[in-house]
Motif scaffolding. Structure first.
Motif, mmCIF file in Angstrom:
data_model
loop_
_atom_site.group_PDB
_atom_site.id
_atom_site.type_symbol
_atom_site.label_atom_id
_atom_site.label_comp_id
_atom_site.label_asym_id
_atom_site.label_seq_id
_atom_site.Cartn_x
_atom_site.Cartn_y
_atom_site.Cartn_z
ATOM 1 N N LEU A 164 34.419 49.259 27.286
ATOM 2 C CA LEU A 164 34.819 49.478 28.668
ATOM 3 C C LEU A 164 35.207 48.164 29.334
ATOM 4 O O LEU A 164 36.195 48.091 30.060
ATOM 5 C CB LEU A 164 33.686 50.149 29.446
ATOM 6 N N GLU A 165 34.441 47.118 29.070
ATOM 7 C CA GLU A 165 34.741 45.809 29.659
ATOM 8 C C GLU A 165 36.102 45.301 29.194
ATOM 9 O O GLU A 165 36.864 44.719 29.977
ATOM 10 C CB GLU A 165 33.638 44.811 29.296
ATOM 11 N N MET A 166 36.415 45.523 27.917
ATOM 12 C CA MET A 166 37.717 45.097 27.396
ATOM 13 C C MET A 166 38.841 45.904 28.041
ATOM 14 O O MET A 166 39.890 45.368 28.404
ATOM 15 C CB MET A 166 37.755 45.276 25.871
ATOM 16 N N ALA A 167 38.612 47.211 28.214
ATOM 17 C CA ALA A 167 39.629 48.057 28.848
ATOM 18 C C ALA A 167 39.827 47.666 30.306
ATOM 19 O O ALA A 167 40.950 47.725 30.828
ATOM 20 C CB ALA A 167 39.209 49.526 28.746
ATOM 21 N N MET A 168 38.757 47.241 30.961
ATOM 22 C CA MET A 168 38.840 46.849 32.366
ATOM 23 C C MET A 168 39.773 45.665 32.561
ATOM 24 O O MET A 168 40.360 45.495 33.636
ATOM 25 C CB MET A 168 37.453 46.503 32.899
ATOM 26 N N GLN A 169 39.929 44.848 31.529
ATOM 27 C CA GLN A 169 40.791 43.670 31.636
ATOM 28 C C GLN A 169 42.257 44.064 31.796
ATOM 29 O O GLN A 169 43.088 43.244 32.199
ATOM 30 C CB GLN A 169 40.622 42.779 30.394
ATOM 31 N N LYS A 170 42.595 45.307 31.480
ATOM 32 C CA LYS A 170 43.970 45.785 31.622
ATOM 33 C C LYS A 170 44.290 46.164 33.066
ATOM 34 O O LYS A 170 45.458 46.426 33.395
ATOM 35 C CB LYS A 170 44.199 46.990 30.710
ATOM 36 N N LEU A 171 43.277 46.207 33.908
ATOM 37 C CA LEU A 171 43.474 46.568 35.305
ATOM 38 C C LEU A 171 43.767 45.331 36.142
ATOM 39 O O LEU A 171 43.408 44.216 35.768
ATOM 40 C CB LEU A 171 42.225 47.259 35.863
ATOM 41 N N THR A 172 44.393 45.528 37.274
ATOM 42 C CA THR A 172 44.600 44.429 38.210
ATOM 43 C C THR A 172 43.258 44.075 38.840
ATOM 44 O O THR A 172 42.311 44.890 38.805
ATOM 45 C CB THR A 172 45.583 44.831 39.320
ATOM 46 N N PRO A 173 43.123 42.879 39.424
ATOM 47 C CA PRO A 173 41.853 42.504 40.068
ATOM 48 C C PRO A 173 41.391 43.523 41.113
ATOM 49 O O PRO A 173 40.207 43.829 41.190
ATOM 50 C CB PRO A 173 42.178 41.150 40.704
ATOM 51 N N ARG A 174 42.318 44.057 41.906
ATOM 52 C CA ARG A 174 41.918 45.033 42.923
ATOM 53 C C ARG A 174 41.462 46.341 42.277
ATOM 54 O O ARG A 174 40.484 46.947 42.717
ATOM 55 C CB ARG A 174 43.060 45.300 43.903
ATOM 56 N N GLU A 175 42.161 46.764 41.219
ATOM 57 C CA GLU A 175 41.752 47.981 40.517
ATOM 58 C C GLU A 175 40.368 47.807 39.907
ATOM 59 O O GLU A 175 39.527 48.714 39.967
ATOM 60 C CB GLU A 175 42.774 48.318 39.432
ATOM 61 N N GLN A 176 40.117 46.629 39.318
ATOM 62 C CA GLN A 176 38.798 46.354 38.755
ATOM 63 C C GLN A 176 37.717 46.437 39.827
ATOM 64 O O GLN A 176 36.646 47.025 39.604
ATOM 65 C CB GLN A 176 38.781 44.966 38.110
ATOM 66 N N MET A 177 37.994 45.867 40.980
ATOM 67 C CA MET A 177 37.019 45.863 42.053
ATOM 68 C C MET A 177 36.698 47.289 42.512
ATOM 69 O O MET A 177 35.533 47.643 42.722
ATOM 70 C CB MET A 177 37.531 45.047 43.229
#
Length: 224
Positions: A164-177
């Motif tokens: 999940l953490e690796m997949a989260m890296q594909k998101l923009t900073p705002r999407e991650q937040m």
């Protein structure tokens, strides 16, 4: 954290958000067969039990939706309650899974309402949910998971969190937040869309769009 992984939870949620439709409920025969498979350690059976009971979550969300909380937030909390029900259901004690799951779902939603309104929940931890085959009361405290997680399950869960953490890296900073705040991925409590919007100075409807886009991205990454 409940034993059913964060990843499976996201996949279940994205199936609802993407299609806008819910799968048909299980027949008594199908439910019994899946419960037996689940007892034997079939992880897919757990996921199917959750997916095929999403209509129950939606039904309860509709009943409670006029209490000032967004229906999607209610649905999300109800899915958590449903997953807890799947994880803690004891086929030898409870007669019917849907009865047990219904109270777990409603209790999770009522806890969300209590957080929002700072009111006491109307369900007591010692209130009977169902009765076992010998007539003994099954109480809400029986649905609460313990901190004793088997080593193999802990290892598997850690691997899934890494995915999940690796997949989260594909998101923009705002999407991650947005995802981190909505699902409490950094140890905090799960926030509603309205709370996230207030925190980030964005409208709730915009948060909803960001969340849907982000979950779809995660779904594609996690299922590749």
């Amino acid at each position: 954290m409940i034993a059913l992984s964060i990843i499976n939870g996201l996949i279940i949620l994205v199936s609802y958000i993407s299609s806008g439709s819910l799968p048909e409920p299980l027949s008594p025969e199908e439910e019994k067969e899946l419960l037996i498979k689940m007892i034997r350690g079939d992880r897919l059976a757990k996921t199917i039990l959750v997916e095929r009971n999403l209509r129950l979550v939606a039904k309860i969300a509709n009943k409670l939706k006029d209490n000032g909380v967004d229906k999607q937030d209610l649905f999300q909390s109800g899915v958590v309650g449903l997953i807890k029900a799947v994880e803690t259901f004891d086929i030898d004690r409870s007669r019917k899974f849907s009865t047990y799951a219904g109270v777990c779902i409603q209790n999770e939603m009522l806890m969300l309402l209590r957080k929002q309104k700072n009111e006491r929940s109307c369900i007591s931890i010692s209130e009977p949910l169902d009765y076992d085959k010998d007539g003994a009361a099954l109480e809400l405290q029986d649905t609460l998971t313990t901190n004793e997680i088997p080593v193999d399950e802990m290892v598997e869960k850690n691997m899934e969190v890494e995915r999940l953490e690796m997949a989260m890296q594909k998101l923009t900073p705002r999407e991650q937040m947005v995802i981190k705040l909505r699902y409490g991925l950094e140890g905090g409590r799960e926030l509603t869309q309205r709370e996230v919007g207030k925190k980030l100075a964005i409208s709730r409807s915009f948060i909803s769009r960001i969340e849907s886009t982000s979950i779809n991205k995660l779904y594609k990454e996690l299922t590749n």
